[in-house]
Design a protein around this motif. Structure first.
Motif, short mmCIF file in Angstrom:
data_model
loop_
_atom_site.label_atom_id
_atom_site.label_comp_id
_atom_site.label_asym_id
_atom_site.label_seq_id
_atom_site.Cartn_x
_atom_site.Cartn_y
_atom_site.Cartn_z
N ARG A 110 -20.05 9.41 -7.76
CA ARG A 110 -19.61 8.56 -8.86
C ARG A 110 -18.83 9.42 -9.86
N SER A 112 -17.26 6.17 -4.45
CA SER A 112 -18.71 5.96 -4.49
C SER A 112 -19.24 5.34 -3.19
N LEU A 140 -12.14 10.99 -4.35
CA LEU A 140 -13.50 10.64 -4.79
C LEU A 140 -13.73 9.14 -4.62
N HIS A 183 0.83 -1.21 0.00
CA HIS A 183 0.00 0.00 0.00
C HIS A 183 0.86 1.26 0.00
N1 SAM Z 1 -7.74 2.94 -5.14
C1 SAM Z 1 -7.90 2.15 -3.94
C2 SAM Z 1 -6.76 1.17 -3.79
O1 SAM Z 1 -5.97 1.02 -4.72
O2 SAM Z 1 -6.65 0.53 -2.73
C3 SAM Z 1 -9.26 1.45 -3.90
C4 SAM Z 1 -9.46 0.37 -4.91
S1 SAM Z 1 -11.04 -0.40 -4.73
C5 SAM Z 1 -10.74 -1.95 -5.46
C6 SAM Z 1 -12.03 0.46 -5.93
C7 SAM Z 1 -12.73 1.67 -5.34
O3 SAM Z 1 -13.32 2.41 -6.41
C8 SAM Z 1 -13.86 1.31 -4.38
O4 SAM Z 1 -13.65 1.98 -3.15
C9 SAM Z 1 -15.13 1.79 -5.08
O5 SAM Z 1 -16.08 2.29 -4.16
C10 SAM Z 1 -14.59 2.88 -6.01
N2 SAM Z 1 -15.36 3.07 -7.27
C11 SAM Z 1 -15.69 2.12 -8.18
N3 SAM Z 1 -16.36 2.68 -9.22
C12 SAM Z 1 -16.46 4.02 -8.96
C13 SAM Z 1 -17.04 5.13 -9.65
N4 SAM Z 1 -17.67 4.95 -10.81
N5 SAM Z 1 -16.94 6.36 -9.10
C14 SAM Z 1 -16.32 6.52 -7.89
N6 SAM Z 1 -15.73 5.52 -7.20
C15 SAM Z 1 -15.80 4.27 -7.71
#
Ligand code: SAM
Length: 238
Positions: A128, A102, A100, A55
């Motif tokens: 989103r 969701s 950002l 991380h």
């Molecule tokens: N970036 C972080 C990491 O690398 O640990 C989180 C990855 S996690 C697998 C994907 C994140 O993207 C989730 O928290 C989800 O809520 C968010 N997400 C997915 N689609 C999205 C969208 N269309 N708009 C905003 N957030 C979104």
């Protein structure tokens, strides 16, 4: 090796300077994530050493990219528990950062992180990418867009490129199949005004993992019809 030493040494191996104060903040961030992880699902990585490498150091590796600098306006799309942008914000305090996601629970968590770490010039938004990307207070306003582990490239560029100013950069962390993903996303990248600038291969310290960072430059404005309505980019990728 102590957690602090792994972090310091990992940064040194990537040619990145980190101060004692910044190490302290990274450790505090780790503690908050792992504490909150007991009551909500933030990360599957619970082991300290893995947390630091997969991380923190993985996020920090974005700093090996010349296009990632201090004093930029940055948005991290789908930031989750704050990766990669919280570790980057600790190292680049003069950036103006939008987080950002969701998930409203994750945004609540990130607000607590910002308070506890005393981070300034930062906002966490529940929403989103498809909606915020059509909001003129956010659309084409950023120098840099970041995203890690959010969606396949042909979907991700529709989420991310509308936020960039022309001449801004999208810096995206991906696994070993990046080149295939870029081929599939070629139409989407061109349509949204992007141009692939280069791919950087990242050797993560202490790990034998093949990571890559893609840098896309925005060369033209994105057509106003993009991003499409919520869910459309994933259901019908360009
Ligand atoms: N970036 C972080 C990491 O690398 O640990 C989180 C990855 S996690 C697998 C994907 C994140 O993207 C989730 O928290 C989800 O809520 C968010 N997400 C997915 N689609 C999205 C969208 N269309 N708009 C905003 N957030 C979104």
């Amino acid at each position: 090796m102590k957690a602090e030493e792994i972090l310091y040494d990992g940064c040194r191996q990537m040619g990145i300077l980190i101060t004692d104060k910044q190490i302290e903040k990274m450790m505090e961030f780790k503690k908050i994530v792992l504490d909150w992880n007991k009551k909500m699902n933030l990360t599957s990585i619970k082991n300290e050493r893995d947390f630091i490498i997969k991380h923190l150091l993985d996020s920090i590796s974005c700093l090996t990219i010349d296009e990632v600098k201090n004093e930029q306006k940055i948005i991290d799309i789908g930031t989750g528990a704050g990766f990669p942008s919280i570790p980057l914000k600790i190292l680049l305090p003069e950036t103006e950062l939008t987080l950002l996601d969701s998930s409203s629970k994750k945004i609540g968590f990130l607000e607590e992180v910002c308070r506890s770490l005393g981070l300034e010039k930062i906002e966490a938004i529940h929403g989103r990418a498809e909606e915020l990307g059509q909001n003129r207070d956010y659309r084409e306003c950023y120098d840099l867009v970041l995203a890690r582990a959010v969606a396949p490239m042909n979907v991700l560029v529709e989420y991310c490129l509308p936020f960039l100013k022309v001449e801004g950069h999208f810096v995206c962390q991906k696994g070993p199949r990046l080149e295939e993903e870029i081929k599939t996303a070629k139409i989407a990248i061109d349509t949204l005004g992007g141009e692939v600038k280069y791919i950087e291969k990242i050797s993560l310290p202490f790990e034998d993992l093949d990571h890559k960072i893609l840098v896309i430059e925005k060369v033209n404005s994105s057509p106003t019809k993009y991003p499409r309505k919520v869910g459309k980019p994933t259901k019908k990728p360009m």
